[in-house]
Design a protein around this motif. Structure first.
Motif, short mmCIF file in Angstrom:
data_model
loop_
_atom_site.label_atom_id
_atom_site.label_comp_id
_atom_site.label_asym_id
_atom_site.label_seq_id
_atom_site.Cartn_x
_atom_site.Cartn_y
_atom_site.Cartn_z
N ASN A 220 0.83 -1.21 0.00
CA ASN A 220 0.00 0.00 0.00
C ASN A 220 0.86 1.26 0.00
N LEU A 221 1.95 1.23 0.77
CA LEU A 221 2.82 2.40 0.81
C LEU A 221 3.55 2.60 -0.53
N LEU A 222 4.08 1.51 -1.09
CA LEU A 222 4.79 1.64 -2.36
C LEU A 222 3.85 2.14 -3.46
N THR A 223 2.60 1.74 -3.37
CA THR A 223 1.61 2.23 -4.33
C THR A 223 1.47 3.75 -4.19
N GLU A 224 1.35 4.22 -2.96
CA GLU A 224 1.25 5.67 -2.72
C GLU A 224 2.52 6.38 -3.19
N LEU B 19 12.36 -1.60 2.12
CA LEU B 19 11.32 -0.62 1.78
C LEU B 19 11.87 0.45 0.83
N GLU B 20 13.07 0.93 1.15
CA GLU B 20 13.68 1.97 0.30
C GLU B 20 14.04 1.43 -1.08
N ARG B 21 14.55 0.19 -1.09
CA ARG B 21 14.88 -0.40 -2.39
C ARG B 21 13.60 -0.64 -3.20
N GLY B 22 12.56 -1.04 -2.51
CA GLY B 22 11.27 -1.25 -3.17
C GLY B 22 10.74 0.05 -3.76
N ARG B 23 10.92 1.13 -3.01
CA ARG B 23 10.46 2.44 -3.49
C ARG B 23 11.24 2.85 -4.75
N MET B 24 12.56 2.66 -4.70
CA MET B 24 13.39 3.00 -5.87
C MET B 24 12.95 2.18 -7.09
N HIS B 25 12.79 0.90 -6.88
CA HIS B 25 12.40 0.00 -7.98
C HIS B 25 11.07 0.44 -8.60
N GLN B 26 10.12 0.71 -7.72
CA GLN B 26 8.77 1.06 -8.16
C GLN B 26 8.76 2.39 -8.91
N MET B 27 9.48 3.39 -8.34
CA MET B 27 9.44 4.72 -8.96
C MET B 27 10.26 4.79 -10.24
N GLU B 28 11.33 4.00 -10.28
CA GLU B 28 12.15 4.01 -11.50
C GLU B 28 11.38 3.40 -12.67
N LYS B 29 10.49 2.49 -12.34
CA LYS B 29 9.64 1.89 -13.38
C LYS B 29 8.56 2.87 -13.83
N GLY B 30 8.09 3.70 -12.91
CA GLY B 30 7.01 4.64 -13.21
C GLY B 30 5.68 3.94 -13.36
N PHE B 31 4.68 4.69 -13.76
CA PHE B 31 3.36 4.11 -13.98
C PHE B 31 2.83 4.69 -15.27
N ASP B 32 2.40 3.81 -16.15
CA ASP B 32 1.92 4.26 -17.45
C ASP B 32 0.58 3.60 -17.72
N PRO C 74 4.32 10.67 -8.14
CA PRO C 74 4.73 11.53 -9.27
C PRO C 74 4.24 11.00 -10.62
N SER C 75 4.27 9.69 -10.80
CA SER C 75 3.78 9.12 -12.06
C SER C 75 2.28 9.29 -12.21
N TYR C 76 1.54 9.07 -11.12
CA TYR C 76 0.08 9.23 -11.21
C TYR C 76 -0.27 10.68 -11.51
N HIS C 77 0.49 11.58 -10.87
CA HIS C 77 0.25 13.01 -11.11
C HIS C 77 0.44 13.33 -12.60
N ARG C 78 1.53 12.80 -13.15
CA ARG C 78 1.80 13.07 -14.57
C ARG C 78 0.65 12.54 -15.43
N GLU C 79 0.18 11.34 -15.08
CA GLU C 79 -0.92 10.75 -15.85
C GLU C 79 -2.14 11.66 -15.84
N ILE C 80 -2.61 12.02 -14.63
CA ILE C 80 -3.87 12.76 -14.61
C ILE C 80 -3.68 14.21 -15.07
N ALA C 81 -2.49 14.77 -14.83
CA ALA C 81 -2.27 16.15 -15.31
C ALA C 81 -2.27 16.18 -16.83
N SER C 82 -1.70 15.13 -17.46
CA SER C 82 -1.67 15.16 -18.93
C SER C 82 -3.04 14.81 -19.52
N ILE C 83 -3.86 14.08 -18.78
CA ILE C 83 -5.19 13.74 -19.32
C ILE C 83 -6.21 14.86 -19.01
#
Ligand SMILES: [Fe+2]
Ligand SMILES: [Fe+2]
Length: 305
Positions: free
Chosen positions: A68-72, A125-138, A76-85
């Motif tokens: 749940n935390l890594l999802t939150e 947790l920190e490594r998980g955050r890096m992994h998740q954010m480096e992948k981004g969300f599309d 930045p990726s979610y923001h980019r998604e909804i700001a561009s849409i």
């Protein structure tokens, strides 16, 4: 790319976005993340490194909280998604930024809690955050209608996932914190649900098709998390978020709210899409039943051993 009709639709929805933004601002009570964290329990990690025994959360509660935390964290990726849409101007833009600011609070409070209470391994947790954010969300270039449909389901799914994770921790502090976060998600869901209801009035056939596509391809926003499938299976097995919940508490109530199966005057494609959703829901319900039976069987076997 956003087509002209997408822009027209967003323009037509703008007064509804404004009314719902104002409704949201009137209802969203200010809350302080620092007030939800038991700071006096904190210790420095250099003098007292983290060890698994320090966490008072069960294995599965740790997994659910971390997911749940890594999802939150991927905000930045979610923001980019909804700001561009939805765009960054007018009521839509105000909503996009307000939503982002509120979501930012979720990651802050959850991380602070986990670190202070040593609930999960801070390094993984920190490594998980890096992994998740480096992948981004599309989200794959969704139309505005599809995006509004997706986030309606996603905000409701997230609300339930946070709430059930809180209960599952058996820690009153975590439960209170995650209930607070879940209350935010609920207001987000209502905003999008109302926008989609308005879209159904403007263009029922296109909106029904968008809903159908999102129901039948829905994935949780955390799918990019390392080892997500295994973690999601354990979360489902524990009953924190499973197919039964997804069918009964996320998809069905929203479709009912929109009177999805009762709408009249649809074009042939939308009628077909709606029929497909009906079949899809029956299959989902059957699969949920199968898992429930499996879980019950496992519990009976465990109890008799
Ligand atoms: Fe959130
Ligand atoms: Fe949210």
């Amino acid at each position: 790319m956003t087509s002209f009709t997408d822009i027209d639709l967003l323009r037509e929805l703008e007064p509804v976005a404004e009314a719902n933004l104002n409704r949201h601002l009137g209802l969203a009570a200010e809350w302080m993340p620092h007030e939800y964290v038991p700071w006096s329990q904190g210790r420095d990690f250099d003098t007292l490194p983290w060890e698994p025994g320090q966490s008072r959360l069960s294995d599965i509660a740790q997994i659910a909280f971390e997911v749940n935390l890594l999802t939150e964290d991927n905000l930045p990726s979610y923001h980019r998604e909804i700001a561009s849409i939805f765009g960054r101007d007018g009521a839509w833009g105000t909503w996009v930024h307000r939503w982002t600011a509120e979501e930012g609070r979720h990651g802050i409070v959850m991380r602070d809690y986990l670190l202070v209470t040593r609930g999960v391994d801070p390094v993984s947790l920190e490594r998980g955050r890096m992994h998740q954010m480096e992948k981004g969300f599309d989200s794959g270039e969704k139309t505005p209608l599809r995006a509004i449909a997706y986030v309606s389901f996603q905000e409701l799914a997230t609300r339930i996932s946070h709430r059930n994770t809180g209960r599952f921790t058996q820690d009153p502090i975590a439960e209170k914190l995650l209930a607070r976060v879940a209350a935010d998600e609920n207001l987000h869901m209502i905003f999008y649900r109302n926008l989609l209801a308005a879209a159904l009035e403007i263009d029922p056939s296109a909106t029904v098709k968008a809903i159908a596509e999102e129901v039948m391809t829905f994935q949780m926003p955390g799918t990019g998390i390392d080892d997500f499938d295994r973690k999601a299976k354990r979360i489902a097995k524990a009953g924190i978020y499973d197919l039964r919940i997804h069918h009964d508490e996320v998809v069905t109530p929203l479709l009912r709210h929109w009177k999805f199966f009762e709408l009249e005057g649809l074009d042939a494609e939308a009628e077909q899409a709606r029929t497909n959703v009906g079949h899809y829901l029956t299959a989902l319900d059957d699969l949920a039943k199968k898992y429930e039976e499996k879980r019950e069987k496992a519990l009976t076997t465990a109890a008799s051993n």
